[in-house]
Write an enzyme that holds these catalytic residues in place. Structure first.
Site, short mmCIF file in Angstrom:
data_model
loop_
_atom_site.label_atom_id
_atom_site.label_comp_id
_atom_site.label_asym_id
_atom_site.label_seq_id
_atom_site.Cartn_x
_atom_site.Cartn_y
_atom_site.Cartn_z
N LYS A 9 1.21 -1.41 -0.11
CA LYS A 9 -0.13 0.10 -0.31
C LYS A 9 0.66 1.32 0.11
O LYS A 9 2.36 1.15 0.58
CB LYS A 9 -1.00 -0.22 1.25
CG LYS A 9 -2.20 0.73 1.46
CD LYS A 9 -2.73 1.27 2.52
CE LYS A 9 -3.22 2.18 2.92
NZ LYS A 9 -2.39 3.36 3.01
N LYS A 14 7.61 1.09 1.26
CA LYS A 14 7.99 0.34 0.40
C LYS A 14 9.38 0.79 -0.19
O LYS A 14 10.59 -0.30 -0.55
CB LYS A 14 7.34 -0.52 -0.78
CG LYS A 14 5.82 -0.56 -0.70
CD LYS A 14 4.94 -1.29 -2.16
CE LYS A 14 5.02 0.51 -2.67
NZ LYS A 14 4.48 1.63 -1.24
#
Length: 695
Positions: A9, A14
């Protein structure tokens, strides 16, 4: 080379995780390339001393020669795909274009590991590119202990499964902690249910923010810290897979019920017999879109001969539309019309426009046409502008406001949302209706004809009895709705006392009902007749609404019968003993064909109706036929079987395919209103039966 995709998400961490993985892999002596696949384009920042690098899409958009490949810490190759401006264009299409650019330009040298850092909130076709086997051998999902993060993780698993079809490619789950109570247990419940291990747990550690403030990874600034060590299990997993020894797992996403349990913190047991929730493309004939949604609105706008039509879409769309009308005009001998090249224009949307939007290009083209002297411009949208979010209505309104005395009318005919040509027909009617003068009063005896088309068959045109029949009913044509005419004539549509459909058509009925509701012009629901049975019924119905005396109606019908008998004299009884099969849509009024069979003596042994798709306007016309077998919902194979079994002498068919069955066939397209073209159709049947069938 091992290709690794890191999904999760937006805002889940990330990029931080990816940069640390790349740094540690490079520290282990591996050559690494990291590719950011997020419009934020910040994936490689920590590998470039906090600098945000130029994106591929920026390079494509401006066309300058700036480098898009950077060399970061530890010799890591860094690329950022980038994305369009917020609210403009399609970011997913941008990812596709960036990947094509990387391949075409051969930007990356051979490396040990390519790592893709990908936004996972929406796994559309663009963002799903790294899920394809061509680009990703191993997929990791970064999540936290929040439901929306797990919801995105489950969607990513669905995307993986749609591409994998049972091939193990998932490396596991990376838990990036937010510090919530019970976070590990919450994520473990999800991980156990989908059969994936949590391969790394990354703590909420201030070392991450300290290193980021320095523009570097925690693996560089604090290599021995707890934060840096938390990345090591991911790196070991990647190296194991690089050496062919790692474990990979199949994607097995949760259904809605189990995901709801996860949201509520209820333990979810692993289901070995979980139903396959993959989505396959619908290829059933009933679910297939067979027509372009923008085509029919384009035609209605093109029929206003003093307008310009701008197709807001790819060049191929404008070519397809205009070419078909040029061909029609040529077949009808309409050489005096303005050529489509003189009044059809296109914004020529390409990949670049689909990413960055094409509103300004549209605005420029509209103003160019208005400056040329055109007073009316229709802007017909195709599928692409709706996908990329261009504000077509706003642009048209601005241009019209800036050019007093001109009309700029948007025709939002997006086929993806609105269906095929049948469904979008009314969009064209509503758009062209903006030209109608609402202050004009109706005049007795004037009618508007809905859906009139000039027959491409010159013999049929010469035998058209339309004016003769209308004249006997005391009617004259005011406006042809859906046919070529000036905007001035079209604007006076309200002079007519009623609207009449030219042919049996649910679209004409919808059009008539719409115009009746909007402008008050009554809709007469009986189409212009073909054959004597239809004509007699039509004359009696028209007499009711025009208050024509019964004796006068009877007299006129009598004169029509005399004319009818004259027309039928040369074909009456000429095909006694012959048989035919009729291949026609259920929505077609074929009563004139049945009448012709009575006159000529041939027998209709069966009626075969093609498969009705969900995009087809259905009708119950065939329900009135009681004494002839009807085969409904028939594909071409069924038609072939019926022809082979019944072996008719000839067929009357709407499809050119029928002629390939080795049997004489004739199309009913040439038949127009009245009797003469019907009689000519009968003569064609007689001549055809004299010929040998094609084998």
């Amino acid at each position: 080379m091992l290709q690794v995709a890191i999904y999760g998400k937006g805002g889940i961490g990330k990029s931080t995780v990816s940069a640390n993985i790349s740094y540690q892999l490079a520290s282990e002596g591996k050559t690494v390339a990291q590719i950011g696949c997020d419009p934020k384009h910040d994936s490689t920042r920590l590998l470039l001393n906090g600098r945000t690098q130029r994106t591929i899409l920026d390079h494509i958009n401006t066309g300058d020669d700036s480098e898009v490949l950077s060399i970061g810490k530890n010799g890591i190759y860094c690329l950022e795909a980038g994305g369009p401006e917020p609210g403009v264009g399609c970011a997913g299409r941008g990812i596709l274009t960036a990947f094509d650019f990387i391949e075409k330009e051969d930007l990356l040298p051979e490396v040990d590991v390519r790592l893709y850092d990908v936004l996972g909130d929406v796994v559309c076709g663009g963002f799903a590119v790294p899920l394809r086997k061509k680009y990703a051998d191993l997929v990791f999902i970064v999540t936290s202990g929040e439901f929306m993060s797990l919801y995105a993780a489950n969607n990513i698993l669905k995307g993986v499964r749609n591409y994998d079809r049972g091939t193990p490619r998932v490396g596991g789950i990376i838990l990036n902690c937010r510090g919530n109570e019970g976070e590990r247990e919450y994520v473990s419940n999800f991980a156990d249910a989908v059969g994936l291990p949590i391969i790394a747990t990354i703590p909420r550690d201030p070392e991450f923010s300290k290193s980021e403030s320095k523009g570097c990874t925690v693996s560089e600034s604090s290599p021995g810290s707890k934060a840096a060590r938390s990345i090591e299990p991911i790196v070991r997993t990647i190296i194991e897979n690089l050496n062919g020894k790692g474990t990979r797992y199949e994607a097995d996403p949760l259904d809605d019920d189990d995901l709801d349990k996860v949201a509520k913190g209820i333990p979810v047991e692993r289901k070995k017999d979980r139903c396959d929730i993959r989505r396959d493309l619908a290829i059933c004939e009933k679910n297939t879109l067979r027509t372009c949604g923008a085509r029919s609105p384009f035609g209605l706008c093109y029929d206003i001969e003093d307008s310009d039509v701008i197709v807001h879409g790819p060049t191929s769309c404008a070519y397809m539309f205009s070419q078909s009308y040029d061909t029609y005009d040529m077949l009808c001998g309409e050489i005096s019309k303005r050529k489509s090249s003189e009044r059809v224009f296109c914004t020529d949307i390409d990949d670049t426009a689909s990413i960055y939007g094409a509103s300004e290009k549209l605005r420029s083209l509209i103003n160019e046409r208005l400056s040329s002297g055109t007073k009316i411009v229709f802007v017909v949208t195709t599928c692409v502008p709706a996908i990329i979010g261009d504000d077509v209505v706003g642009v048209c309104a601005d241009c019209e406001k800036e050019n007093p005395g001109h009309r700029v009318i948007p025709v939002i005919a997006d086929g993806i949302l609105n269906g095929g040509a049948s469904q979008c027909y009314m969009i064209g009617i509503q758009a062209t209706s903006e030209l109608i003068d609402d202050d004009i009063l109706p005049e007795k005896g004037l009618i508007n004809l809905i859906g009139y088309y000039k027959n491409t068959d010159p013999v049929a045109r010469a035998h058209d009895d339309l004016e003769h029949i209308l004249g006997l009913a005391g009617l004259r044509i005011n406006t042809l709705i859906g046919s070529y005419q000036t905007s001035e004539r079209f604007s006076k549509m309200k002079r007519a006392s009623m609207n009449i459909p030219f042919a049996e058509s649910k679209l004409s009925e919808k059009c008539g009902r719409y115009l009746e509701g909007r402008f008050g012009t009554p809709y007469f629901p009986h189409h212009v007749p073909v054959g004597m049975i239809q004509t007699e019924q039509w004359m009696r119905e028209i007499g009711k609404v025009t208050s024509m005396p019964d004796d006068e109606i009877t007299k006129k019908i009598g004169s029509l019968k005399e004319f009818y008998d004259e027309c039928m004299e040369g074909i009456r009884g000429k095909t006694v003993g012959k048989t035919t099969l009729i291949y026609a849509y259920e929505s077609m009024d074929i009563s004139w064909m049945l009448e012709l069979s009575e006159v000529m003596g041939f027998k209709v042994i069966e009626i075969v109706c093609p498969t009705v798709t969900k995009w087809t306007i259905e009708s119950d016309v065939m329900d009135n036929i009681k004494d002839i077998p009807i085969v409904r919902d028939a594909n071409l194979n069924i038609l072939k079987e019926r022809v082979a079994e019944l072996d008719p002498d000839f067929t009357i068919g709407i499809s050119a395919y029928v002629s390939s069955l080795g049997i004489r066939t004739i199309s009913p397209d040439s038949v127009g209103p009245g009797f003469r073209s019907m009689a000519d159709f009968g003569k064609r049947i007689i001549n055809m039966l004299r010929l040998e069938a094609l084998q």
